[in-house]
Motif scaffolding. Structure first.
Motif, short mmCIF file in Angstrom:
data_model
loop_
_atom_site.label_atom_id
_atom_site.label_comp_id
_atom_site.label_asym_id
_atom_site.label_seq_id
_atom_site.Cartn_x
_atom_site.Cartn_y
_atom_site.Cartn_z
N HIS A 141 0.81 -1.21 0.00
CA HIS A 141 0.00 0.00 0.00
C HIS A 141 0.85 1.26 0.00
O HIS A 141 0.31 2.36 0.25
N ILE A 142 2.11 1.15 -0.15
CA ILE A 142 2.97 2.32 -0.16
C ILE A 142 2.59 3.20 -1.32
O ILE A 142 2.34 2.71 -2.43
N PRO A 143 2.45 4.47 -1.16
CA PRO A 143 2.03 5.33 -2.27
C PRO A 143 3.16 5.45 -3.31
O PRO A 143 4.33 5.25 -3.03
N THR A 144 2.75 5.80 -4.49
CA THR A 144 3.73 6.03 -5.54
C THR A 144 4.55 7.28 -5.24
O THR A 144 4.17 8.14 -4.44
N ASN A 145 5.65 7.35 -5.95
CA ASN A 145 6.65 8.45 -5.75
C ASN A 145 7.32 8.42 -4.38
O ASN A 145 7.96 9.41 -3.99
N THR A 146 7.10 7.32 -3.68
CA THR A 146 7.84 7.18 -2.43
C THR A 146 9.32 6.89 -2.78
O THR A 146 9.63 6.08 -3.65
N ARG A 147 10.17 7.55 -2.06
CA ARG A 147 11.62 7.44 -2.35
C ARG A 147 12.27 6.52 -1.30
O ARG A 147 12.01 6.61 -0.11
N PHE A 148 13.17 5.70 -1.82
CA PHE A 148 13.94 4.79 -0.97
C PHE A 148 15.44 5.05 -1.22
O PHE A 148 15.94 4.73 -2.32
N PRO A 149 16.12 5.64 -0.25
CA PRO A 149 17.55 5.91 -0.45
C PRO A 149 18.34 4.61 -0.60
O PRO A 149 18.09 3.61 0.08
N LEU A 150 19.27 4.64 -1.54
CA LEU A 150 20.11 3.49 -1.80
C LEU A 150 21.53 3.74 -1.24
O LEU A 150 21.97 4.89 -1.08
N GLU A 151 22.16 2.67 -0.98
CA GLU A 151 23.54 2.76 -0.48
C GLU A 151 24.43 3.42 -1.52
O GLU A 151 24.35 3.08 -2.72
N THR A 152 25.22 4.34 -1.07
CA THR A 152 26.15 5.01 -1.98
C THR A 152 27.35 4.11 -2.22
O THR A 152 27.97 3.59 -1.29
N ALA A 153 27.67 3.93 -3.49
CA ALA A 153 28.88 3.15 -3.82
C ALA A 153 30.13 3.98 -3.49
O ALA A 153 30.12 5.21 -3.54
N GLN A 154 31.19 3.30 -3.19
CA GLN A 154 32.45 3.94 -2.82
C GLN A 154 33.46 3.73 -3.94
O GLN A 154 33.65 2.61 -4.41
N ASP A 155 34.07 4.83 -4.36
CA ASP A 155 35.14 4.78 -5.37
C ASP A 155 36.30 5.62 -4.85
O ASP A 155 36.14 6.83 -4.60
N SER A 156 37.43 4.99 -4.67
CA SER A 156 38.59 5.70 -4.10
C SER A 156 39.12 6.75 -5.05
O SER A 156 39.88 7.64 -4.62
N ASP A 157 38.81 6.66 -6.33
CA ASP A 157 39.30 7.66 -7.27
C ASP A 157 38.52 8.94 -7.09
O ASP A 157 37.47 8.98 -6.45
N LYS A 158 39.06 10.00 -7.70
CA LYS A 158 38.43 11.30 -7.56
C LYS A 158 38.22 11.90 -8.94
O LYS A 158 38.77 11.46 -9.96
N GLY A 159 37.41 12.96 -8.93
CA GLY A 159 37.19 13.68 -10.16
C GLY A 159 36.43 12.86 -11.18
O GLY A 159 35.41 12.23 -10.88
N GLU A 160 36.94 12.90 -12.40
CA GLU A 160 36.30 12.15 -13.48
C GLU A 160 36.36 10.66 -13.26
O GLU A 160 35.54 9.90 -13.79
N ASN A 161 37.32 10.22 -12.48
CA ASN A 161 37.47 8.78 -12.23
C ASN A 161 36.55 8.30 -11.11
O ASN A 161 36.51 7.11 -10.81
N ALA A 162 35.87 9.22 -10.43
CA ALA A 162 34.93 8.84 -9.39
C ALA A 162 33.60 8.42 -10.01
O ALA A 162 33.41 8.44 -11.23
N ILE A 163 32.67 8.07 -9.16
CA ILE A 163 31.34 7.61 -9.64
C ILE A 163 30.62 8.77 -10.31
O ILE A 163 30.48 9.86 -9.72
N GLN A 164 30.21 8.52 -11.52
CA GLN A 164 29.54 9.55 -12.30
C GLN A 164 28.03 9.29 -12.45
O GLN A 164 27.25 10.24 -12.59
N SER A 165 27.65 8.06 -12.37
CA SER A 165 26.20 7.76 -12.57
C SER A 165 25.87 6.39 -12.00
O SER A 165 26.79 5.57 -11.74
N TYR A 166 24.53 6.20 -11.75
CA TYR A 166 23.99 4.91 -11.33
C TYR A 166 22.98 4.43 -12.40
O TYR A 166 22.25 5.25 -12.99
N ILE A 167 22.92 3.16 -12.63
CA ILE A 167 21.96 2.56 -13.60
C ILE A 167 21.21 1.43 -12.91
O ILE A 167 21.83 0.60 -12.22
N LEU A 168 19.92 1.48 -13.06
CA LEU A 168 19.05 0.45 -12.47
C LEU A 168 18.55 -0.48 -13.60
O LEU A 168 18.20 -0.03 -14.69
#
Length: 847
Positions: A141-168
């Motif tokens: 019964h959870i309403p639509t548009n409910t948001r569920f935070p996801l775990e942030t991935a960790q990337d030791s690199d920085k800048g352009e080499n860091a995480i740029q996007s997520y794909i589901l």
């Protein structure tokens, strides 16, 4: 007026900034991580505006601001070379930019250049999730548009080499919404687009992919499993969506940081809320603990401000029906003064010459404090009453320089304590001890133990005998303290000093080269020079007096009477002499000194021991008793003169004394003055007159002697001529009457004597002067004479009846000798000596 003053302040501040920039110019370079050792980062010659020769001459060196040196500087080429392989992630973590700070130090003059090397990231790390699966329990019964935070991935690199996007992965119920945090980190939220139906699909499985921007791109995935729960109408609600708290670093463990609280309006199991961390990194899980029942956030690890200044964490509140709500807790770390200042020595000069001028650089060091604010501000001090002073320079550098002259002989080593303190509360302090040795220079001449030496040496010493030694001390060390000794040129009795004494150049022992005689050299002075081996050499001199100690090596010498091997002189003593009559005096000297020259006299042997005595101290020979007629006419005395040395030496004198009758002497009877009579004081004028008269008489006497000798020489020449011309003349008859047999032959001719009687003579005893030609004594008729030695030139009568006013003497010459009439002769007075003032009336001729 105030505007002008403010303008001057602005200009001064601007000039100060320009000077600081000139003194400490910064250069920035970059290098990619994971490069191998030896990789060329940059060449600093162009930036420093120097060539390789100057760079090497000014002692260029690279000083790292971190604990590890990652780069090295070639002082000849100016190449900045990578020393070790660098991993940017392990070095800087998520900090961006990643900079390594160093400083290039140039001396003469001192210059500091800041070097910033940026470590550029390469895509060498893939994004990762903390778990392989993410579980969600979502009510249908959870309403639509409910948001569920996801775990942030960790990337030791920085800048352009860091995480740029997520794909589901594709699905019909959820979509992925990407957002950025305040720090720029991307995170994803799962958004419900189509209602769930547990009866249609009780569990949904999705794949979440994190993609970085490197080339090639790297990907990390995690599985999302969604369990569709039965209906739960109310979702837990937090009283605030973000909790911000402040936590002091180094807080004790089990400290409660904060407490999160959510409420659910449901009842029963749906109202029971459980608190859990949601998608937090591992470092947060190591430091914090969340009470799942109460929502209390507890500290479980040590917090260090220098490692991380804040922490963010998501907390999920889930009710019994599986409905969840989320909040964020931000913990900001407050700095505490928990780091003491650190002293880093860049250079130190040891040993340091003691003649170093003031402001000589001894050590260069820096002081750093990783704390912030006042806790990171430092001050540096050193001990007082030291010949050193601290001078601050740029970038927390300090110079330790000399402020006064050093003296190694007083202090040869300094342990300098450097104290660095910060301004935090409480104040933290660190110390560093610098060991500085002072090297010696030749600044102290040798110094003799005594300002003047006096040494003693016995005469007749063995050549090469050790006299004594001198010693000089030099306060310097090593070669500067090595002392050699030498004798300075000098003279001793017109001879060089080196012919009398020598010195050992190393030990300072003085040796006698020759045997010395006290009677020739009583003492002498020599000068010894002590020279050290420093550069330039220093020297000092000392005077030594060598005193020759006398030994008893000289026997007494008789001055009177002379003991020359001829017949001893005769001293006459009247037979009427009383006790204490002064006969003569033995005079002797000794060349030795002190007690070795003290003489004593002793009568060793006498013809009649009881008649004479000798004064033990003055050598006077006096009668011990009155002289009687029974005493022998001739008295022989042997007097021993002995010195007071050890062993004593002695010599003897032989005296001949003749006892005569009729010998008158006005001084035999001493006139005793009455005791009441006082001696009148002599008149000074009378003394002067006597001196003048004595000088005149002496002059007349000398003139008379000269005239007498001249007359004698003339008469001798005349006699020789007469003798040669009259050698063939006949002899008259009178000459035969005067010939007397002498036992050795007869003289054919008569010989006449001219006798001079001294007028006013007080004695009746006479002696004949030795004639110019050999004369043989002839006994007068009817007179018995004592035999005389042929060497005795003086005739002394042996009977009183022979003492008469006129004497007749005959002398016989050989037959071939020419007779000479009127030969003069002069009578000698025993007491007063020869009377040289004989007038013409005093000359008598006897045939």
């Amino acid at each position: 007026m105030e505007i002008n003053h403010n303008s001057r302040q602005v200009v001064s501040f601007f000039l100060y900034l320009c000077a600081c920039v000139a003194m400490c110019e910064s250069f920035r370079y970059s290098v990619v991580e994971e490069k191998k050792s030896g990789f060329l980062v940059a060449n600093v010659l162009k930036d420093l505006k120097v060539d390789g020769k100057e760079l090497s001459a000014r002692g260029a060196r690279l000083v790292s601001k971190s604990s590890k040196q990652y780069f090295q500087l070639d002082p000849h080429s100016g190449d900045l070379i990578l020393k070790d392989k660098i991993d940017r992630e392990s070095l800087c973590g998520q900090n961006d930019p990643c900079l390594l700070l160093s400083e290039i130090l140039l001396e003469n003059p001192l210059q500091l250049h800041r070097i910033e090397v940026q470590i550029e990231d390469v895509n060498d790390n893939s994004p990762t999730f903390s778990t392989n699966q993410i579980l969600f329990q979502i009510s249908e019964h959870i309403p639509t548009n409910t948001r569920f935070p996801l775990e942030t991935a960790q990337d030791s690199d920085k800048g352009e080499n860091a995480i740029q996007s997520y794909i589901l992965s594709p699905n019909e119920h959820f979509r992925l919404d990407e957002k950025n945090t305040d720090t720029g980190t991307k995170y994803a939220e799962l958004v419900l687009e189509k209602p769930l139906d547990r009866e249609v699909n009780p569990q949904i499985s999705l794949i979440l992919s994190a993609i970085d921007g490197g080339i090639p791109k790297r990907t990390g995935t995690v599985q999302i499993i969604i369990d569709v729960l039965d209906a739960n109408d109310n979702v837990p609600q937090f009283d605030q969506s973000v909790y911000k708290v402040r936590l002091m670093e180094n807080s004790p463990l089990d400290t409660q940081i904060t407490k999160v609280e959510a409420t659910d309006r449901d009842f029963g199991s749906y109202a029971h809320i459980t608190y859990l961390f949601s998608q937090v990194p591992q470092n947060v899980l190591r430091l914090f603990k969340l009470n799942k029942d109460t929502g209390e956030l507890i500290l479980t690890g040590t917090i260090d401000y220098e490692e991380n200044t804040n922490y963010e964490m998501n907390i999920r509140a889930t009710d019994g029906g599986g409905l969840s709500a989320y909040c964020k807790v931000i913990v900001e770390i407050e700095d505490e003064n928990d780091n003491a200042p650190e002293i880093t020595i860049t250079s130190i000069t040891s040993p340091l010459p003691e003649d170093s001028p003031p402001d000589t650089l001894v050590a260069l060091f820096s002081v750093t404090d990783v704390d912030s604010g006042d806790s990171g501000r430092t001050a540096c001090t050193t001990e007082v009453n030291l010949p050193f002073v601290l001078k601050p320079t740029e970038n927390n550098y300090y110079q330790l320089v000399t402020q006064q002259q050093l003296d190694r002989e007083k202090v040869s080593e300094y342990n300098i304590t450097i104290t660095a303190t910060d301004r935090g509360s409480p104040i933290l302090t660190s110390t560093r001890i610098l060991h500085v040795h002072i090297s010696d220079v030749n600044d102290n001449p040798p110094v003799f133990e005594k300002p003047f030496y006096e040494m003693h040496l016995r005469e007749n010493n063995i050549p090469g005998l050790l006299i004594n030694s001198v010693h000089a001390v030099d306060l310097d060390t090593a070669q500067n303290a090595k002392v050699t000794y030498s004798l300075l040129p000098g003279k001793v009795n017109d001879g060089p000093t080196s012919s009398y004494i020598s010195i050992n150049s190393e030990t300072g022992n003085l040796y006698a080269i020759r045997s010395l005689d006290y009677e020739e050299v009583k003492d002498f002075h020599v000068t010894v020079r002590a020279v050290d081996s420093g550069s330039p050499p220093l020297s000092s001199e000392v005077t030594i007096r060598v005193q020759v100690v006398d030994e008893n090596d000289n026997a007494p010498f008789i001055l009177y009477p002379l003991q020359n091997g001829t017949s001893p002189s005769n001293d006459l003593v009247p037979r009427g002499a009383e006790t204490g009559y002064l006969v003569t005096k033995v005079v002797a000297v000794d060349r030795d000194s002190a007690q070795n020259s003290w003489l004593s006299y002793q009568l060793l042997k006498a013809t009649e021991p009881g008649l004479f005595t000798v004064g033990a101290q003055n050598g006077e020979v006096t009668t011990l008793r009155p002289v009687s007629n029974r005493d022998s006419f001739k008295q022989n005395l042997i007097v021993v003169v002995r010195d007071n040395g050890h062993p004593p030496q002695s010599t003897s004198a032989t005296l001949r004394i003749l006892l005569v009758d009729g010998f008158s002497d006005p001084y035999l009877k001493s006139v005793a003055l009455p005791k009441e009579e006082t001696v009148e004081e002599e008149d000074p004028k009378l003394t002067m007159y006597l001196i003048i008269c004595l000088a005149a008489i002496s002059s007349i006497f000398l003139i008379s002697v000269v005239v007498f000798v001249v007359i004698k020489l003339q008469k001798r020449e005349k006699f020789i001529r007469t003798y040669n011309s009259a050698a063939n003349f006949p002899v008259g008859p009178d000459s035969q009457e005067n010939c007397v047999d002498s036992g050795a032959g007869s003289l054919s001719q008569a010989y006449n004597y001219e006798v001079c009687l001294a007028g006013g003579s007080l004695n009746s005893e006479f002696r004949f002067l030795r004639p110019l030609f050999p004369v043989f004594s002839v006994e007068p008729p009817n007179t018995q004479l004592n035999p005389r030695s042929s060497n005795d030139s003086e005739g002394v009568p042996s009977h009183p009846e022979e003492n008469q006013d006129m004497f007749q003497a005959r002398a016989s010459l050989s037959e071939d000798s020419a007779p000479r009439s009127g030969a003069p002769g002069c009578i000698v007075n025993q007491a007063t000596g020869p009377n040289m003032n004989c007038g013409q009336n005093d000359w008598l001729t006897y045939q």
